[in-house]
Design a protein around this motif. Structure first.
Motif, PDB file in Angstrom:
ATOM      1  N   PRO B 119    -103.638  -8.231 -36.060  1.00 27.94           N
ATOM      2  CA  PRO B 119    -104.004  -8.355 -34.653  1.00 27.94           C
ATOM      3  C   PRO B 119    -104.899  -7.198 -34.221  1.00 27.94           C
ATOM      4  O   PRO B 119    -104.681  -6.049 -34.628  1.00 27.94           O
ATOM      5  CB  PRO B 119    -102.664  -8.310 -33.921  1.00 27.94           C
ATOM      6  N   ILE B 120    -105.922  -7.499 -33.417  1.00 24.31           N
ATOM      7  CA  ILE B 120    -106.813  -6.435 -32.954  1.00 24.31           C
ATOM      8  C   ILE B 120    -106.796  -6.301 -31.444  1.00 24.31           C
ATOM      9  O   ILE B 120    -106.526  -5.232 -30.920  1.00 24.31           O
ATOM     10  CB  ILE B 120    -108.256  -6.661 -33.470  1.00 24.31           C
ATOM     11  N   ALA B 121    -107.060  -7.393 -30.724  1.00 26.48           N
ATOM     12  CA  ALA B 121    -107.087  -7.247 -29.268  1.00 26.48           C
ATOM     13  C   ALA B 121    -106.875  -8.581 -28.578  1.00 26.48           C
ATOM     14  O   ALA B 121    -107.207  -9.641 -29.118  1.00 26.48           O
ATOM     15  CB  ALA B 121    -108.426  -6.658 -28.811  1.00 26.48           C
ATOM     16  N   ALA B 272    -110.382  -2.233 -32.336  1.00 26.81           N
ATOM     17  CA  ALA B 272    -109.574  -2.270 -31.123  1.00 26.81           C
ATOM     18  C   ALA B 272    -110.219  -1.393 -30.056  1.00 26.81           C
ATOM     19  O   ALA B 272    -110.366  -1.776 -28.896  1.00 26.81           O
ATOM     20  CB  ALA B 272    -108.157  -1.807 -31.427  1.00 26.81           C
ATOM     21  N   GLU B 273    -110.651  -0.199 -30.488  1.00 24.74           N
ATOM     22  CA  GLU B 273    -111.308   0.746 -29.591  1.00 24.74           C
ATOM     23  C   GLU B 273    -112.581   0.133 -28.989  1.00 24.74           C
ATOM     24  O   GLU B 273    -112.842   0.215 -27.796  1.00 24.74           O
ATOM     25  CB  GLU B 273    -111.644   1.995 -30.426  1.00 24.74           C
ATOM     26  N   PRO B 297    -105.957  -5.830 -21.261  1.00 20.40           N
ATOM     27  CA  PRO B 297    -106.460  -5.209 -22.487  1.00 20.40           C
ATOM     28  C   PRO B 297    -105.363  -4.646 -23.400  1.00 20.40           C
ATOM     29  O   PRO B 297    -105.110  -3.448 -23.402  1.00 20.40           O
ATOM     30  CB  PRO B 297    -107.394  -4.110 -21.980  1.00 20.40           C
ATOM     31  N   LEU B 298    -104.730  -5.508 -24.137  1.00 18.63           N
ATOM     32  CA  LEU B 298    -103.759  -5.061 -25.136  1.00 18.63           C
ATOM     33  C   LEU B 298    -104.463  -4.976 -26.478  1.00 18.63           C
ATOM     34  O   LEU B 298    -105.334  -5.786 -26.770  1.00 18.63           O
ATOM     35  CB  LEU B 298    -102.615  -6.068 -25.241  1.00 18.63           C
ATOM     36  N   THR B 299    -104.089  -3.997 -27.290  1.00 23.99           N
ATOM     37  CA  THR B 299    -104.695  -3.922 -28.619  1.00 23.99           C
ATOM     38  C   THR B 299    -103.622  -3.736 -29.689  1.00 23.99           C
ATOM     39  O   THR B 299    -102.468  -3.424 -29.390  1.00 23.99           O
ATOM     40  CB  THR B 299    -105.680  -2.743 -28.734  1.00 23.99           C
ATOM     41  N   LEU B 300    -104.053  -3.917 -30.935  1.00 25.06           N
ATOM     42  CA  LEU B 300    -103.240  -3.678 -32.130  1.00 25.06           C
ATOM     43  C   LEU B 300    -101.811  -4.188 -32.007  1.00 25.06           C
ATOM     44  O   LEU B 300    -101.594  -5.371 -31.767  1.00 25.06           O
ATOM     45  CB  LEU B 300    -103.301  -2.191 -32.494  1.00 25.06           C
ATOM     46  N   ALA B 301    -100.826  -3.302 -32.125  1.00 27.28           N
ATOM     47  CA  ALA B 301     -99.431  -3.749 -32.166  1.00 27.28           C
ATOM     48  C   ALA B 301     -99.036  -4.440 -30.857  1.00 27.28           C
ATOM     49  O   ALA B 301     -98.289  -5.422 -30.871  1.00 27.28           O
ATOM     50  CB  ALA B 301     -98.515  -2.569 -32.441  1.00 27.28           C
TER      51      ALA B 301
END
Lengths: 501, 325, 149
Positions: B119-121, B272-273, B297-301
């Motif tokens: 998962p990235i974003a 993600a950044e 804006p959720l990212t990664l985990a």
């Protein structure tokens, strides 16, 4: 209305816009002429070209690519019998038959003229009557689509020489189309847990295989005797007799195309099929159909161009795309920050009318481009067939891959190539298979949707007025051949002739 | 880059800031051209969203690598996700996550995609509105519930596709109210809309931007919005949420992005950044406003947890409506 | 009527049977509307009817299947082409699309169609160049190219 159209023309005729309309139709023409790539695949590939342009210019250019590809697709249909979209199947049959008789130039010219006249007529309808036509189009829904598709399948039965064989081929096409997933629920069907089969059978590999590859395989058998097609200059151009024969075919084809085009759910393939079959009823030489009838080509090409322009009606006045290509046009609008919907014509009138005006201009460009070039393209057939054959095979497979980006498509094309070859050998007509494959999911989906709408009651087909008319047509199409056969039989018996051994 | 992240620091961003900081130590850019794999055809909403992001990432100079949006359409996005699943560890391909990526494996009985990818974003969310025909007797969601209770199955929905977001929402609605509603699947969302506009059915679910057009032109009457709060826009301010009307359903459609399995965490963190930075640009905010989408804006985990939760909802509802295999 | 003329009808019958058996796990009817198996079964019945009618018509001589089988040389050429096409498809993921098409065109022209080597290679170069420039360069289609071409 008229002043809006003037504003539209003022926009379309700005030098910058004019340039991009021209580029659009030119690029569309080239891409459409690649085997396997039709308007929608071409537009999807070329969409990025329009980024960075003004929204109005971008949409004009993209629309140019759309109908340019439609004109370009005629080239592959006529020259190597590989249509880029389902709507080109009839052209691939009769147009290619004309090319084999050295009349490729005439086939291409009449296609360009027919497409132009029908396209302009359709755009005029878009300009003058879009909102009422759009609400008329909405009267067509699942029950009507089902009957229309059924009518199409029955009509296919009368395509070739023998109705039994044509119907048989159509049924094979319908059965092949079942493979994959159930179109209504998405559950796997006849895929035997194979991911490859679960993707379903796409139209592109079938048409590339059954038409393109099969044709080449059959010609390779006796390559020694295949002469380069002699194209005398006077056969290249359209004669006065051709024109007289096709005048009204174009009008009829265009009208049918527009009518089908405004329905959001039926595509150009039904339009060109119905136009072709209608034309056979009107033609003075119905026996030529399937063997290179110029009026058949004119009607089919007029119909598919009219339908692709007619699809702009639900798109502009309702925000509902009537075809895969108009869906991409809508996407371009969204990407440029314009929200398509019922208010588009009011809120973005410069864009909408600019687009409509650009279609007049673009179609004119295409006519000017295609008429002198028709004999030039036709001259490509002077290349010895020995050299063309492997090139057609190679480029067709690349085209098939480019449209789907999936190596399975290449394997499918080969499979259907062999199937098509066997069909030639066993005297089974091929166009019904391809057309039925396209109609299959519309037919099944709309039957089931219709019965969901009516909570299971079949009365829905009788209660809706348009549906009732279509139902009557279906019943007539079923019964007339039976009556005809009975009468022929009786006449034959009366004449005292045996009915065969 | 660091300075900008820090100056932005607000209480709400604390958690993600910490994650960003931890990842910042090992962030690595991929080399060479990038493919955004999209499972819908050109013009579908996932396609439009990814093309918008590709445009913002390039135009704002966030990503130097050339980005191509590639439509590997068909077969319920499985052409696209199977392509990406076959590229374990590949650094140049990202997969667009839309509902079919979650639902197709459930319906076809194949292994989950979300559990395998990196998962990235989360890119955008869209609230959904239920509309009825302008001359309908229904004036609220309660009217619909009453009608569906009285005559089970007699209320019809013209929907996009089987297992699509509107089908899931129909299922949630049925469970919450104990009713039966007839969902009629179509070839696409716009085909369903044509059936609705033709006056053939009672209900239709639409995203806000689709609904805006239908409401303003008077071709649809909004009954309820399925989010926790009402929308501030003038057109929608009077549209009560389902919860306000006593139906406890909150559901949003969403789109995200992920990398292949075993993607180097440093590359995932870099992406993600970049996506997060893209969502902070004015260009993105304008686009969000035009389409009436919502940013989250959720990212990664965090994004992974969100996707997993979404997958659970899909699985529950698809099982309930008998589509899960 | 020769037995081999039954092939089209037999093919339809086999396909119809396959569909009837292959959809056996699915619903014929699903609530108010036909299920996933309904359309397949209707088609299978229709195909069986048409196939039997065709056989009957052939038997009575109303209908003729005109076979058009190639000469031995022609058949060999078609067989070789099909094999070459299979090799082409199989080689694409390993070698790349453009090189495989080039090899295919060259081998077809030289070995199967017996053309002069120089002209064949020239034709090959034209086809490969066309595909490269149009599909790879201009349309930027990501053709498989494990070796970069």
């Amino acid at each position: 209305m008229l002043d809006q159209l003037f504003i539209g023309f003022a926009t379309a005729l700005e030098p910058n816009n004019l340039l991009f309309i021209f580029l659009g139709v030119l690029i569309g023409q080239i891409v459409g002429a690649l085997p396997g790539l039709g308007p929608s695949a071409g537009m999807a590939l070329l969409l990025p070209l329009t980024f960075g342009l003004e929204p109005v210019t971008a949409v004009m250019m993209l629309a140019g690519i759309m109908y340019g590809a439609q004109y370009g697709g005629t080239l592959t249909s006529v020259l190597i019998a590989v249509p880029g979209e389902a709507s080109g199947v009839m052209t691939a049959v009769d147009g290619n038959a004309m090319a084999r008789k050295g009349r490729a130039g005439a086939a291409l010219s009449i296609s360009a003229i027919g497409s132009f006249i029908a396209g302009i007529g359709s755009v005029m309808a878009v300009a003058l009557l879009a909102p009422p036509l759009a609400s008329f189009g909405l009267k067509f829904n699942a029950p009507e689509y089902f009957l229309l598709a059924l009518l199409g399948i029955l009509a296919i039965g009368s395509l070739g020489g023998s109705p039994l064989k044509s119907l048989g081929a159509a049924l094979i096409g319908l059965m092949i189309a079942l493979i994959g997933v159930d179109p209504l629920t998405g559950t796997p069907r006849l895929s035997f847990d194979q991911p490859t089969l679960m993707k379903g059978i796409d139209f592109i590999p079938v048409v590339i295989g059954v038409f393109g590859i099969a044709e080449v395989l059959a010609s390779l058998e006796r390559i020694e005797s295949v002469q380069p097609i002699r194209t005398r200059l006077r056969d290249m151009w359209l004669t006065k007799a051709d024109w007289m024969k096709c005048r009204f075919s174009i009008v009829r084809g265009g009208a049918i195309g527009l009518f089908v085009g405004i329905m959001p759910g039926a595509g150009a393939s039904i339009a060109s099929l119905l136009a072709y079959l209608t034309e056979r009823k009107f033609s003075s030489t119905p026996e030529d159909f399937g063997k290179g009838a110029i009026d058949g080509v004119a009607a089919a090409e007029a119909a598919n161009n009219a339908a692709s322009h007619g699809a702009a009606i639900p798109m502009l006045s309702l925000g509902i795309p009537g075809s895969a290509s108009t869906a991409i046009l809508l996407a371009a609008l969204i990407l440029h920050g314009i929200r398509p919907g019922p208010q588009l014509m009011m809120q973005e009138s410069v864009l909408v009318w600019g687009l409509i005006a650009s279609m007049f201009v673009g179609n004119l460009f295409l006519l000017i481009l295609n008429l002198p070039l028709a004999p030039v393209f036709a001259a490509l057939l002077r290349i010895p067939y020995v050299y063309l054959a492997p090139a057609i095979l190679g480029v067709s497979l690349v085209g098939a891959y480019a449209a789907t980006l999936d190596i399975t498509t290449v394997w499918m094309s080969l499979f259907f190539g062999v199937l098509g070859y066997l069909m030639i050998k066993f005297d089974v007509p091929r166009p019904p298979l391809v057309l039925a494959l396209v109609l299959a999911s519309l037919m099944e989906m709309s039957l089931r949707q219709a019965l969901l709408l009516s909570f299971g009651s079949p009365m829905i087909f009788v209660e809706r007025p348009i549906s009732l008319i279509l139902l009557t047509a279906v019943i007539a199409a079923l019964l007339l051949p039976v009556f005809a056969a009975v009468r022929r039989r009786r006449d034959a018996l009366r004449a005292g002739v045996g009915t065969g051994r | 880059m660091f300075r900008r992240t820090f100056t932005l620091g607000s209480a709400a961003l604390c958690a993600s800031l910490y994650a960003g900081l931890a990842a910042a130590q090992d962030m690595r850019a991929p080399t060479g051209p990038i493919e955004f794999t999209v499972g819908s055809g050109a013009g579908g909403s996932p396609d439009v969203i990814m093309r918008t992001f590709a445009q913002i990432l390039s135009e704002q100079g966030l990503v130097e690598n050339p980005i191509v949006v590639q439509n590997r359409s068909g077969a319920g996005h499985s052409n696209a996700y199977n392509h990406v699943l076959g590229l374990s560890g590949d650094e140049n391909t990202l997969l667009t996550l839309a509902s079919p990526v979650f639902t197709t494996p459930i319906v076809q009985g194949t292994p989950s995609v979300i559990d395998q990818i990196t998962p990235i974003a989360l890119l955008a969310e869209s609230e959904l509105i239920v509309l009825t025909t302008p001359d309908s007797a229904f004036n609220s969601l309660q009217d619909v519930v009453a009608a569906a209770t009285e005559a089970p199955g007699r209320v019809r929905v013209a929907g996009g596709s089987s297992g699509g977001n509107d089908h899931i929402l129909t299922g949630l609605l049925e469970t919450a109210t104990g009713t039966t509603i007839t969902y009629i699947p179509h070839e696409s969302g716009s085909a369903g809309r044509a059936t609705f506009l033709g006056g053939n059915v009672e209900l239709h679910f639409a995203t806000l931007s689709e609904a805006l057009e239908l409401v303003q032109s008077g071709s649809g009457k909004p009954l309820a919005i399925f989010s926790a709060e009402r929308r501030p826009e003038e057109v929608f301010a009077n549209v009560a949420t389902a919860q306000e009307q006593g139906v406890d359903v909150v559901y949003t459609q969403f789109w995200g992005v992920g990398g292949p399995a075993n993607l180097d965490p440093a590359v995932a963190a870099w992406w993600a950044e970049k996506f997060k930075a893209a969502t902070e640009t004015a260009q993105f905010q304008t686009w969000l406003g035009e389409n009436l989408y919502r940013a989250n804006p959720l990212t990664l985990a965090d994004a992974g947890a969100y996707f997993a939760e979404g997958q659970q909802t899909f699985r529950d509802v698809l099982t309930q409506i008998g589509l899960a295999k | 009527m020769r037995l081999v003329e039954c092939v089209p009808a037999a093919f339809m019958l086999v396909l119809a049977c396959g569909i009837a058996i292959g959809t056996s796990g699915l619903n014929l009817w699903d609530g108010p509307t036909p299920g996933a198996r309904f359309f397949p079964i209707i088609l299978a019945i229709a195909a069986t009817a048409v196939a039997l009618a065709l056989l009957f018509a052939q038997w009575r001589g109303f209908e003729k299947v005109e076979l058009d089988f190639p000469t031995r040389l022609g058949a060999a050429r078609v067989g070789a082409t099909i094999l070459a096409l299979i090799a082409l498809a199989a080689g694409i993921p390993l070698v790349g699309f453009v090189p495989m098409v080039a090899a295919f065109v060259a081998l077809m022209l030289i070995l199967v169609l017996r053309q002069r080597i120089a002209i064949s290679l020239m034709a090959t170069a034209i086809v490969a160049g066309f595909i490269h420039f149009v599909f790879v360069r201009w349309l930027s289609v990501p053709l498989p190219m494990p070796f970069g071409i």
